[in-house]
Design an enzyme around this catalytic site. Structure first.
Site, mmCIF file in Angstrom:
data_model
loop_
_atom_site.group_PDB
_atom_site.id
_atom_site.type_symbol
_atom_site.label_atom_id
_atom_site.label_comp_id
_atom_site.label_asym_id
_atom_site.label_seq_id
_atom_site.Cartn_x
_atom_site.Cartn_y
_atom_site.Cartn_z
ATOM 1 N N ASP A 147 0.821 -1.203 0.000
ATOM 2 C CA ASP A 147 0.000 0.000 0.000
ATOM 3 C C ASP A 147 0.859 1.259 0.000
ATOM 4 O O ASP A 147 1.931 1.296 0.621
ATOM 5 C CB ASP A 147 -0.905 0.032 1.237
ATOM 6 C CG ASP A 147 -2.082 -0.920 1.134
ATOM 7 O OD1 ASP A 147 -2.336 -1.428 0.038
ATOM 8 O OD2 ASP A 147 -2.750 -1.141 2.166
ATOM 9 N N ARG A 148 0.367 2.288 -0.642
ATOM 10 C CA ARG A 148 1.097 3.553 -0.711
ATOM 11 C C ARG A 148 1.414 4.099 0.681
ATOM 12 O O ARG A 148 2.502 4.659 0.915
ATOM 13 C CB ARG A 148 0.274 4.589 -1.501
ATOM 14 C CG ARG A 148 0.988 5.905 -1.761
ATOM 15 C CD ARG A 148 0.120 6.844 -2.562
ATOM 16 N NE ARG A 148 -0.997 7.342 -1.779
ATOM 17 C CZ ARG A 148 -0.944 8.429 -1.010
ATOM 18 N NH1 ARG A 148 0.175 9.138 -0.923
ATOM 19 N NH2 ARG A 148 -2.000 8.826 -0.343
#
Length: 331
Positions: A147-148
């Site tokens: 995930d970012r």
């Protein structure tokens, strides 16, 4: 009878800033008379006149690299390529550390806020595009995604012929992943424990949720250490999280369900207002700490460990104020 896999021709356009050109395969069925008509419908969200301007400038090309005319007849199954206009992106001003590199793989220690691969409004400011530019490896590909908002270790493959072997490791859950999180401490929460539930993530909905049914998400949650100060006086804890499955937002959902949501989470337990672009204060306190696997190409046993620290554990008050600037926090 087994269906023959369609051979995808090599891209006739070079990368730009480490970003591949967009490839579109024309559907086998449809009522479009021209390639242009299909792209106008397919790229309707791009805005009026965008597709026509691309054809006028000769930016849509076929497998031979030649520009496709706006009135070119529709050809089911054919491929066309073009470069998207890169969005204006706020640079993520934190280092992307390479912890291992050989002829087959690159393992990078990703900072918070940097997406793994191009998606949506994050294109050139991604780990993949950065590494392609910095290492000079245009064929580099991510074997999995992080995930970012999560920092930590990501595995990339160097050679196209090896890609499937490494991606299969993750698909078959033959990679041991260990995460670290900072969250409130609950003295009444019995740990360690294994959390099992069914998690669903609906398209277009920001959050995943637990529902009744056969579990599809398994997480091991362990308490590493805790202390009494911070997090509004309720105490802080550092947790080791070991996922047995890979559902979207699984660890974040499970920690929230246990009553100890991860600090800095903008989605759980409640969705908060988006922060302005370039606001890198108070990152999600989740770190992909360890990747461990047997190399499917060389047979070597690998164990990689992130060198980052989570800011809220190093200095909660400064993290909460958005002023922590430690050398390895990845903010």
């Amino acid at each position: 009878m087994r269906r023959r896999r369609t051979r995808i021709p090599p891209a006739p356009l070079p990368q730009r800033q480490g970003v591949d050109p967009v490839r579109v395969r024309l559907p086998a069925e449809g009522a479009w008379a021209t390639v242009r008509a299909h792209l106008v419908e397919r790229l309707a969200g791009a805005g009026d006149g965008v597709v026509d301007s691309m054809f006028d400038a000769g930016l849509v090309v076929g497998a031979d690299g030649r520009a496709v005319a706006a009135d070119a007849p529709y050809a089911p199954g054919a491929f066309v390529w073009f470069h998207r206009d890169l969005p204006d992106e706020a640079p993520v001003p934190f280092p992307l550390e390479v912890v291992h590199r050989d002829e087959h793989i690159v393992v990078a220690d990703k900072p918070h806020f940097l997406a793994t691969t191009p998606r949506g409004s994050h294109v050139a400011e991604t780990a993949l595009a950065r590494l392609r530019r910095e290492l000079g490896i245009p064929e580099l590909t991510a074997a999995h995604r992080l995930d970012r908002l999560t920092a930590g270790l990501v595995l990339f493959t160097v050679r196209p012929e090896d890609r499937g072997a490494y991606q299969t490791l993750f698909r078959d859950r033959r990679v041991r992943k260990e995460y670290e999180a900072v969250a409130p401490h609950d003295p009444g929460l019995a740990l360690p424990r294994t959390v099992r539930s069914r998690i669903v993530k609906e398209r277009g909905v920001l959050t995943a949720r637990e529902v009744a049914g056969e579990p599809n998400a398994v997480s091991r949650v362990e308490l590493v250490e805790h202390r009494g100060a911070g997090a509004g006086g309720g105490g802080l804890a550092r947790y080791r999280l070991v996922p047995g499955t890979g559902q979207t937002h699984q660890l974040r959902v499970h920690m929230t369900a246990l009553g100890v949501p991860i600090l800095g989470d903008p989605l759980y337990p409640e969705v908060t207002a988006p922060v302005p672009a370039g606001d890198y204060r108070r990152p999600l306190q989740l770190l992909a700490r360890v990747l461990e696997f047997t190399d499917p190409v060389t047979g070597e046993e690998h164990r990689f460990r992130s060198g980052r620290e989570l800011a809220a554990w190093a200095s909660y008050d400064r993290w909460a104020a958005g002023t922590y600037d430690g050398p390895t926090d990845g903010q």
